[in-house]
Design a protein around this motif. Structure first.
Motif, PDB file in Angstrom:
ATOM      1  N   VAL A 114      10.805   3.144  -7.695  1.00 25.01           N
ATOM      2  CA  VAL A 114      10.617   2.442  -8.486  1.00 25.01           C
ATOM      3  C   VAL A 114      10.045   1.068  -8.752  1.00 25.01           C
ATOM      4  CG1 VAL A 114       9.803   2.158 -10.877  1.00 25.01           C
ATOM      5  CG2 VAL A 114      11.111   3.934 -10.782  1.00 25.01           C
ATOM      6  N   GLN A 115       8.649   0.961  -8.704  1.00 26.78           N
ATOM      7  CA  GLN A 115       8.548  -0.911  -8.172  1.00 26.78           C
ATOM      8  C   GLN A 115       8.379  -1.515  -9.527  1.00 26.78           C
ATOM      9  OE1 GLN A 115       6.196   2.195  -6.801  1.00 26.78           O
ATOM     10  NE2 GLN A 115       7.617   1.250  -4.943  1.00 26.78           N
ATOM     11  N   THR A 116       8.863  -3.057 -10.025  1.00 23.89           N
ATOM     12  CA  THR A 116       8.304  -3.348 -10.795  1.00 23.89           C
ATOM     13  C   THR A 116       7.060  -4.504 -10.753  1.00 23.89           C
ATOM     14  OG1 THR A 116      11.147  -3.005 -10.632  1.00 23.89           O
ATOM     15  CG2 THR A 116       9.956  -5.394 -12.679  1.00 23.89           C
ATOM     16  N   LEU A 117       7.145  -4.952 -11.403  1.00 24.95           N
ATOM     17  CA  LEU A 117       4.686  -6.055 -11.024  1.00 24.95           C
ATOM     18  C   LEU A 117       5.633  -6.725 -11.975  1.00 24.95           C
ATOM     19  CD1 LEU A 117       2.804  -3.394  -9.855  1.00 24.95           C
ATOM     20  CD2 LEU A 117       4.699  -4.679  -7.947  1.00 24.95           C
ATOM     21  N   ASP A 118       5.176  -8.241 -11.594  1.00 30.55           N
ATOM     22  CA  ASP A 118       5.400  -9.405 -12.311  1.00 30.55           C
ATOM     23  C   ASP A 118       3.407  -9.398 -12.671  1.00 30.55           C
ATOM     24  OD1 ASP A 118       5.526 -11.199 -14.422  1.00 30.55           O
ATOM     25  OD2 ASP A 118       6.908 -12.641 -13.061  1.00 30.55           O
ATOM     26  N   LEU A 119       3.061  -9.222 -14.504  1.00 29.68           N
ATOM     27  CA  LEU A 119       2.355  -9.235 -14.379  1.00 29.68           C
ATOM     28  C   LEU A 119       1.546 -10.379 -15.965  1.00 29.68           C
ATOM     29  CD1 LEU A 119       0.982  -5.233 -15.715  1.00 29.68           C
ATOM     30  CD2 LEU A 119       1.002  -6.508 -13.061  1.00 29.68           C
ATOM     31  N   SER A 120       2.791 -11.521 -15.410  1.00 29.28           N
ATOM     32  CA  SER A 120       2.842 -12.639 -16.779  1.00 29.28           C
ATOM     33  C   SER A 120       1.722 -13.478 -16.868  1.00 29.28           C
ATOM     34  CB  SER A 120       4.034 -13.126 -15.979  1.00 29.28           C
ATOM     35  OG  SER A 120       4.857 -12.457 -16.958  1.00 29.28           O
ATOM     36  N   ALA A 121       0.930 -14.222 -15.318  1.00 25.72           N
ATOM     37  CA  ALA A 121       0.188 -14.371 -15.023  1.00 25.72           C
ATOM     38  C   ALA A 121      -1.281 -14.024 -15.312  1.00 25.72           C
ATOM     39  CB  ALA A 121       0.337 -15.542 -14.359  1.00 25.72           C
ATOM     40  N   LEU A 122      -1.331 -12.697 -15.429  1.00 25.68           N
ATOM     41  CA  LEU A 122      -2.407 -11.893 -15.218  1.00 25.68           C
ATOM     42  C   LEU A 122      -2.681 -11.721 -16.215  1.00 25.68           C
ATOM     43  CD1 LEU A 122      -1.534  -9.954 -11.887  1.00 25.68           C
ATOM     44  CD2 LEU A 122      -2.934 -12.266 -12.079  1.00 25.68           C
ATOM     45  N   LEU A 123      -2.427 -11.360 -17.379  1.00 30.03           N
ATOM     46  CA  LEU A 123      -2.361 -10.322 -18.801  1.00 30.03           C
ATOM     47  C   LEU A 123      -4.059 -11.353 -19.384  1.00 30.03           C
ATOM     48  CD1 LEU A 123       0.030  -8.939 -20.325  1.00 30.03           C
ATOM     49  CD2 LEU A 123      -1.733  -8.075 -18.964  1.00 30.03           C
ATOM     50  N   GLU A 124      -4.879 -10.884 -20.412  1.00 33.44           N
ATOM     51  CA  GLU A 124      -6.100 -11.822 -20.605  1.00 33.44           C
ATOM     52  C   GLU A 124      -5.702 -11.348 -21.820  1.00 33.44           C
ATOM     53  OE1 GLU A 124      -9.977 -11.346 -17.948  1.00 33.44           O
ATOM     54  OE2 GLU A 124      -8.643 -11.750 -16.506  1.00 33.44           O
ATOM     55  N   GLU A 125      -6.796 -12.439 -22.608  1.00 33.84           N
ATOM     56  CA  GLU A 125      -7.001 -11.629 -24.126  1.00 33.84           C
ATOM     57  C   GLU A 125      -6.952 -10.398 -24.479  1.00 33.84           C
ATOM     58  OE1 GLU A 125      -9.711 -13.168 -28.051  1.00 33.84           O
ATOM     59  OE2 GLU A 125      -9.596 -14.696 -26.355  1.00 33.84           O
ATOM     60  N   TYR A 162       0.631  -1.446  -0.339  1.00 26.57           N
ATOM     61  CA  TYR A 162       0.352  -0.035  -0.075  1.00 26.57           C
ATOM     62  C   TYR A 162       0.896   0.996  -0.019  1.00 26.57           C
ATOM     63  CZ  TYR A 162      -3.809  -3.426   1.685  1.00 26.57           C
ATOM     64  OH  TYR A 162      -4.685  -4.083   0.854  1.00 26.57           O
ATOM     65  N   PHE A 163       0.055   2.987  -1.049  1.00 28.34           N
ATOM     66  CA  PHE A 163       1.156   3.729  -0.445  1.00 28.34           C
ATOM     67  C   PHE A 163       2.460   4.156  -1.228  1.00 28.34           C
ATOM     68  CE2 PHE A 163      -1.106   2.899   3.669  1.00 28.34           C
ATOM     69  CZ  PHE A 163      -2.851   3.873   3.215  1.00 28.34           C
ATOM     70  N   ALA A 164       2.089   3.334  -2.011  1.00 29.01           N
ATOM     71  CA  ALA A 164       3.583   3.570  -3.108  1.00 29.01           C
ATOM     72  C   ALA A 164       3.369   4.671  -4.338  1.00 29.01           C
ATOM     73  CB  ALA A 164       3.481   2.085  -3.809  1.00 29.01           C
ATOM     74  N   PRO A 165       4.605   5.134  -4.319  1.00 30.43           N
ATOM     75  CA  PRO A 165       6.022   4.504  -3.978  1.00 30.43           C
ATOM     76  C   PRO A 165       6.337   5.138  -2.787  1.00 30.43           C
ATOM     77  CG  PRO A 165       5.966   6.992  -5.342  1.00 30.43           C
ATOM     78  CD  PRO A 165       5.043   6.468  -4.819  1.00 30.43           C
ATOM     79  N   TYR A 166       5.660   5.452  -1.960  1.00 29.66           N
ATOM     80  CA  TYR A 166       5.969   5.604  -0.368  1.00 29.66           C
ATOM     81  C   TYR A 166       6.502   7.189  -0.133  1.00 29.66           C
ATOM     82  CZ  TYR A 166       5.933   0.209  -0.882  1.00 29.66           C
ATOM     83  OH  TYR A 166       5.720  -0.548  -1.317  1.00 29.66           O
TER      84      TYR A 166
END
Length: 124
Positions: free
Chosen positions: A75-86, A61-65
């Motif tokens: 800077v935050q890096t988020l892995d969205l690999s499994a979350l993308l949809e068509e 919560y509250f990023a980037p702090y």
């Protein structure tokens, strides 16, 4: 070389005694085929939440702090690999936070910025 640009609403302004209302930035895009890797590098002048296809992505919560906005931003890096949809919808809600919101002993706002803004890059 990569270039990124801050996005905001330059026409939006509020009185210095008021916190700016949160902004929602939305991007809808198609994802063709299987995704091997997708990462979102993100920061904000303010605080943000990432919502992908209606679900909150990050577990913090509250990023980037709280930070020294004039000289350093996390800077935050988020892995969205499994979350993308068509058909993917990416929403980022950016609140004023410490950059533009009301806080502190004097209860002032807009100490660093007049309004919040977002900087993000999605790599698929």
């Amino acid at each position: 070389m990569k270039y990124a640009y801050w996005i905001s609403d330059p026409t939006y302004s509020v009185d210095k005694k008021t916190s700016p209302a949160p902004f929602t930035f939305r991007r809808r895009f198609p994802v063709g085929g299987k995704v091997k890797k997708a990462t979102l590098e993100i920061t904000a002048m303010g605080i943000y939440t990432v919502i992908l296809n209606g679900r909150r992505v990050e577990d913090f919560y509250f990023a980037p702090y709280y930070t020294s906005y004039p000289s350093r931003l996390q800077v935050q890096t988020l892995d969205l690999s499994a979350l993308l949809e068509e058909d993917t919808v990416l929403d980022v809600v950016v609140g004023a936070g410490w950059a533009a919101g009301r806080y502190g002993l004097r209860n002032r706002s807009q100490l660093y910025e007049k309004r919040q803004s977002l900087l993000a890059e999605l790599t698929v």
